[in-house]
Design a protein around this motif. Structure first.
Motif, PDB file in Angstrom:
ATOM      1  N   ALA A 159       0.828  -1.206   0.053  1.00 56.97           N
ATOM      2  CA  ALA A 159       0.045  -0.132  -0.021  1.00 56.97           C
ATOM      3  C   ALA A 159       0.861   1.258   0.037  1.00 56.97           C
ATOM      4  CB  ALA A 159      -1.006  -0.059   1.426  1.00 56.97           C
ATOM      5  N   GLY A 164      -3.423  -0.531  -4.680  1.00 63.10           N
ATOM      6  CA  GLY A 164      -4.739  -0.599  -4.224  1.00 63.10           C
ATOM      7  C   GLY A 164      -5.054  -2.161  -3.739  1.00 63.10           C
ATOM      8  N   PRO A 165      -6.106  -2.447  -3.048  1.00 59.37           N
ATOM      9  CA  PRO A 165      -6.540  -3.742  -2.785  1.00 59.37           C
ATOM     10  C   PRO A 165      -6.667  -4.833  -3.937  1.00 59.37           C
ATOM     11  CG  PRO A 165      -8.219  -2.261  -1.461  1.00 59.37           C
ATOM     12  CD  PRO A 165      -7.312  -1.392  -2.630  1.00 59.37           C
ATOM     13  N   TYR A 176      -9.469 -10.357  -3.161  1.00 60.18           N
ATOM     14  CA  TYR A 176      -9.698  -8.912  -2.826  1.00 60.18           C
ATOM     15  C   TYR A 176     -10.181  -8.639  -1.587  1.00 60.18           C
ATOM     16  CZ  TYR A 176     -11.657  -4.134  -3.360  1.00 60.18           C
ATOM     17  OH  TYR A 176     -12.035  -3.106  -3.021  1.00 60.18           O
ATOM     18  N   GLY A 177     -11.188  -9.523  -0.912  1.00 54.33           N
ATOM     19  CA  GLY A 177     -11.671  -9.254   0.208  1.00 54.33           C
ATOM     20  C   GLY A 177     -10.711  -9.551   1.300  1.00 54.33           C
ATOM     21  N   ALA A 179      -7.193  -8.979   1.057  1.00 51.87           N
ATOM     22  CA  ALA A 179      -6.637  -7.833   0.984  1.00 51.87           C
ATOM     23  C   ALA A 179      -6.959  -6.613   1.801  1.00 51.87           C
ATOM     24  CB  ALA A 179      -6.006  -7.574  -0.481  1.00 51.87           C
ATOM     25  N   ARG A 180      -8.434  -6.548   1.390  1.00 57.59           N
ATOM     26  CA  ARG A 180      -8.921  -5.288   2.067  1.00 57.59           C
ATOM     27  C   ARG A 180      -9.104  -5.651   3.505  1.00 57.59           C
ATOM     28  NH1 ARG A 180     -14.770  -4.312  -0.085  1.00 57.59           N
ATOM     29  NH2 ARG A 180     -15.238  -6.395   1.010  1.00 57.59           N
ATOM     30  N   ASN A 181      -9.368  -6.662   4.082  1.00 61.10           N
ATOM     31  CA  ASN A 181      -9.491  -7.001   5.483  1.00 61.10           C
ATOM     32  C   ASN A 181      -7.900  -6.839   6.136  1.00 61.10           C
ATOM     33  OD1 ASN A 181     -12.074  -7.760   5.300  1.00 61.10           O
ATOM     34  ND2 ASN A 181     -11.805  -9.930   5.033  1.00 61.10           N
ATOM     35  N   LEU A 183      -5.612  -4.847   5.232  1.00 58.98           N
ATOM     36  CA  LEU A 183      -5.583  -3.246   5.267  1.00 58.98           C
ATOM     37  C   LEU A 183      -6.543  -2.597   6.535  1.00 58.98           C
ATOM     38  CD1 LEU A 183      -5.547  -2.204   1.599  1.00 58.98           C
ATOM     39  CD2 LEU A 183      -3.667  -1.961   3.153  1.00 58.98           C
ATOM     40  N   THR A 184      -7.589  -3.220   6.513  1.00 59.11           N
ATOM     41  CA  THR A 184      -8.596  -2.645   7.611  1.00 59.11           C
ATOM     42  C   THR A 184      -7.991  -2.847   9.035  1.00 59.11           C
ATOM     43  OG1 THR A 184     -10.475  -2.917   6.222  1.00 59.11           O
ATOM     44  CG2 THR A 184     -10.804  -2.694   8.543  1.00 59.11           C
ATOM     45  N   ASN A 194      -6.671   6.352   8.147  1.00 60.25           N
ATOM     46  CA  ASN A 194      -6.828   5.567   7.142  1.00 60.25           C
ATOM     47  C   ASN A 194      -5.537   4.919   6.727  1.00 60.25           C
ATOM     48  OD1 ASN A 194      -5.088   7.743   5.658  1.00 60.25           O
ATOM     49  ND2 ASN A 194      -6.983   9.063   5.649  1.00 60.25           N
ATOM     50  N   ARG A 195      -5.437   4.184   5.475  1.00 63.98           N
ATOM     51  CA  ARG A 195      -4.337   3.512   5.136  1.00 63.98           C
ATOM     52  C   ARG A 195      -3.223   4.210   4.982  1.00 63.98           C
ATOM     53  NH1 ARG A 195      -6.422   1.055  -0.583  1.00 63.98           N
ATOM     54  NH2 ARG A 195      -8.260   0.670   0.794  1.00 63.98           N
TER      55      ARG A 195
END
Length: 208
Positions: A159, A164-165, A176-177, A179-181, A183-184, A194-195
């Motif tokens: 990142a 991006g994710p 994708y989910g 990767a997003r998790n 990051l969160t 934020n990231r």
């Protein structure tokens, strides 16, 4: 008996901001016994010019394109062990200091340092000494371990490059989910907004 003059300290300046680089070069060039033999605006150029000019001291910024200053310091330690590295940066978090020391740097100074102090630091490290402000030394010793998992660190590191994710998921062969998790989770663990803020915090702490 005639006295043989001492050889000047040969210095490389690696800083991606041209105005600041030129200012440092100008200031050090006015100092007796110091000569700037090369300049670089990114990590790969710093390494190439160090090989070419064999400086005694490399004054290196941390945040540079290509390879950051700590990576440059680690390579110089292996390839040119006689070249001492002095980190000059605005990123002075305790984790960053510890990471720099592990890479074998001889000195670490903030960018708001005065010209005289910088010149003195160059002379000190050239003579085999170390330069580290007391407050940074204490902070480095007290620095905490990263709360991030290995995967969260990998995701946040990508990142930091602007990925991006979706791109992170592709590079790490995860969904994708997922990767997003990750990051969160990293943002939450670092109490970041934020990231981007998470990348800043992790970088300052030397966790990336």
């Amino acid at each position: 008996m005639e006295t043989v003059p001492e050889e000047p300290i040969r210095v490389l300046i690696a800083e991606d901001m041209q105005l600041l680089r030129e200012a440092i070069v100008g200031l050090l060039s006015l100092e007796p016994g110091i000569v700037v033999v090369a300049e670089a605006a990114d990590g790969p150029s710093a390494l190439a010019r160090a090989q070419q000019h064999r400086p005694d001291v490399a004054v290196v910024d941390v945040a540079m394109p290509g390879s950051d200053g700590i990576d440059v310091a680690a390579v110089l330690r292996e390839q040119l062990p006689r070249c001492r590295v002095l980190i000059l940066t605005a990123l002075s978090g305790p984790g960053m200091v510890r990471k720099a020391l592990r890479a074998g740097v001889a000195g670490f100074l903030p960018k708001d340092v005065g010209a005289t102090q910088l010149a003195d630091a160059v002379r000190t490290v050239a003579a085999g000494g170390r330069v580290l402000p007391p407050e940074l030394a204490v902070a480095a010793v007290e620095a905490t371990l990263s709360p991030l998992t290995q995967r969260e660190t990998e995701v946040l590191r990508l990142a930091a490059t602007g990925a991006g994710p979706a791109e992170i998921a592709t590079k790490l062969f995860i969904t994708y989910g997922t990767a997003r998790n990750h990051l969160t989770a990293a943002v939450a663990k670092l109490n970041a907004r934020n990231r981007i803020d998470a990348v800043r915090i992790a970088t300052e702490q030397g966790w990336l």
